[in-house]
Design an enzyme around this catalytic site. Structure first.
Site, PDB file in Angstrom:
ATOM      1  N   PRO A 219      -4.142   1.999  -0.530  1.00  0.00           N
ATOM      2  CA  PRO A 219      -4.573   0.654  -1.199  1.00  0.00           C
ATOM      3  C   PRO A 219      -5.929   0.954  -1.917  1.00  0.00           C
ATOM      4  CG  PRO A 219      -5.364   1.441   1.219  1.00  0.00           C
ATOM      5  CD  PRO A 219      -4.030   2.215   0.817  1.00  0.00           C
ATOM      6  N   LEU A 220      -6.137   0.007  -2.780  1.00  0.00           N
ATOM      7  CA  LEU A 220      -7.047  -0.181  -3.815  1.00  0.00           C
ATOM      8  C   LEU A 220      -8.512   0.320  -3.327  1.00  0.00           C
ATOM      9  CD1 LEU A 220      -7.313  -0.609  -6.694  1.00  0.00           C
ATOM     10  CD2 LEU A 220      -8.118  -3.013  -6.181  1.00  0.00           C
ATOM     11  N   CYS A 221      -8.793  -0.086  -2.068  1.00  0.00           N
ATOM     12  CA  CYS A 221     -10.059   0.086  -1.601  1.00  0.00           C
ATOM     13  C   CYS A 221     -10.510   1.525  -1.301  1.00  0.00           C
ATOM     14  CB  CYS A 221     -10.470  -0.601  -0.257  1.00  0.00           C
ATOM     15  SG  CYS A 221      -8.913  -0.555   1.127  1.00  0.00           S
ATOM     16  N   THR A 222      -9.151   2.068  -0.877  1.00  0.00           N
ATOM     17  CA  THR A 222      -9.509   3.611  -0.513  1.00  0.00           C
ATOM     18  C   THR A 222      -9.753   4.358  -2.106  1.00  0.00           C
ATOM     19  OG1 THR A 222      -8.240   3.805   1.500  1.00  0.00           O
ATOM     20  CG2 THR A 222      -8.429   5.813   0.191  1.00  0.00           C
ATOM     21  N   THR A 225     -13.141   3.934  -3.374  1.00  0.00           N
ATOM     22  CA  THR A 225     -14.421   4.411  -2.874  1.00  0.00           C
ATOM     23  C   THR A 225     -14.357   6.105  -2.421  1.00  0.00           C
ATOM     24  OG1 THR A 225     -13.174   3.948  -0.665  1.00  0.00           O
ATOM     25  CG2 THR A 225     -14.865   2.325  -1.182  1.00  0.00           C
TER      26      THR A 225
END
Length: 443
Positions: A219-222, A225
């Protein structure tokens, strides 16, 4: 000789053809002018009607003009189909030439759809193929309504899911013509499958999604970050940095300069986090989702897909897609020349063709970020950029940047602080024209 001679009534002159040119379709006329061992007398009337259904009435859409698509277009044209459309957004690469036989070295860099259409029309006079260079998402519902059926020769699960959801959404119970059968073919190495889907009536692609191994997606959040693998760095360059720095340029995965740019960005990202293994070839493989392809497997699966199309249009024999019958054919060439069929059951809780939301059990101590990561690997969803919201509030939006920044603090919060036990959660992704609904219960 007598077996191929047909009465004039079943060899009509089509599109101004002479009787001599029509003679090349004698084998087709012979097949459709008599009942077969498996033909249903209530559905199949031998003679002029099925001949004209194939050669005049049928409008077929082929999605994909690659390894499978080239074979499908050739088979349809040689089976007597005259009105064909083909969609493909890719251009021809040198690596395609060993198996995509409609292309030549002089065609490298040209659109696959246009070159394939021109080649087939030249070799099969009277066949009219209309190419469209672009994405299937570029066409609206009115475009898809003009076809009798759709055949997919795609290497993308995301694209399959999109056209599956679109065709299901088009079905109007009061209009039988709104139901467009979907014939889907797929290959990987020596293995392949074909299936027939009657939208809302039989098992759909979403019902069968758990048969596909989840793609290595994060997913984009991983990605934004803390990347952990070289593939994460490549996806970060592909999904995030390209949008930030080159959003005005259409990414062409067959363009070496574009792949080089992504490789350099991914390599810089990897060095920043001490990750080894980012290479140009890996970048190309991740971005293009390259899978092994073998010409003979493509030929076998394309033959199955076109056979099903012929049966559906002419009603000359039972199709894989008949409700309550086997609807899925699998070819396992790595173990021998074996094929077998089975019925894949329709799921009542399918988010596309079903009516019920799925049950989702979560750990109340789990963070929202951990839940989002699980959606990327979950076989029934495989979402990469999920948006999560409830009826009363938004939990996380990966885009636009302003909403991502507002909802980012929720990523570290526990589920028990964001949801109530029994609350319904809606999960969407820009790649699919549907929302996944879940009834959440705490473990």
């Amino acid at each position: 000789m007598a077996a191929t001679m047909q009465p004039e009534a079943v060899r009509p002159s089509m599109n101004g053809e002479s009787d001599f040119s029509r003679a090349k379709w004698a084998y087709l006329d012979s097949f459709l002018s008599r009942p077969g061992a498996y033909s249903d007398p209530e559905m199949f009337v031998p003679g002029e009607i099925p001949v004209k259904s194939i050669s005049e009435s049928a409008q077929i859409l082929v999605i994909g003009a690659g390894g499978l698509g080239c074979e499908i277009l050739k088979n349809l044209a040689l089976s007597g189909f005259r009105n064909i459309h083909v969609i493909d957004m890719d251009t021809i690469d040198v690596s395609n030439l060993n198996r995509q036989f409609l292309f030549r070295a002089k065609d490298v860099g040209k659109p696959k759809a246009s070159v394939a259409a021109e080649f087939v029309m030249k070799r099969v006079p009277g066949c009219n193929i209309t190419p469209f260079v672009g994405k299937i998402q570029d066409k609206d519902e009115a475009y898809y309504k003009q076809f009798n059926l759709v055949i997919c020769g795609l290497d993308s699960i995301e694209a399959r899911r999109w056209i599956n959801a679109t065709l299901i959404d088009m079905v109007d119970d009061e209009d039988p013509d709104s139901l467009k059968p979907l014939i889907d073919g797929g290959t990987e190495g020596f293995k392949g499958q074909s299936r027939v889907i009657l939208p809302t009536m039989t098992s759909c692609i979403e019902c069968q999604l758990d048969m596909h191994a989840p793609r290595a997606a994060v997913p984009l959040c991983t990605l934004a970050t803390i990347p952990r693998q070289p593939q994460h760095c490549i996806e970060w360059a592909h999904i995030i940095k390209w949008e930030e720095e080159r959003k005005d340029i259409q990414l062409d995965t067959d363009e070496p300069e574009h792949i080089t740019w992504l490789y350099q960005k991914a390599l810089s990202r990897a060095e920043e986090f001490g990750i080894q293994g980012v290479t140009y070839s890996m970048t190309q493989g991740v971005v293009k989702n390259i899978i092994p392809a073998i010409a003979s497997t493509n030929a076998i699966i394309a033959a199955s897909c076109c056979n099903e199309a012929f049966k559906l249009i002419s009603s000359s024999a039972p199709s894989l897609g008949m409700p309550g019958t086997n609807n899925y054919m699998q070819y396992t060439g790595d173990a021998g020349v074996y094929t077998f069929t089975f019925e894949h059951q329709k799921k009542d809780d399918c988010p596309v063709c079903g009516n019920l939301p799925k049950d989702l059990t979560v750990d109340p101590e789990q963070t929202l970020e951990e839940l989002i990561e699980s959606f990327a690997a979950r076989p029934e969803s495989q979402l990469k950029k999920p948006t999560l919201k409830t009826e009363g509030k938004s939990l996380y939006f990966p885009y636009p940047p302003s909403l991502e920044e507002q909802t980012r603090p929720n990523l570290k919060r526990k589920m028990k602080d964001l949801l109530s036990n029994g609350e319904q959660l809606a999960v969407s992704d820009p790649a699919y024209p549907i929302s996944f609904r879940y009834n959440v219960s705490f473990s």
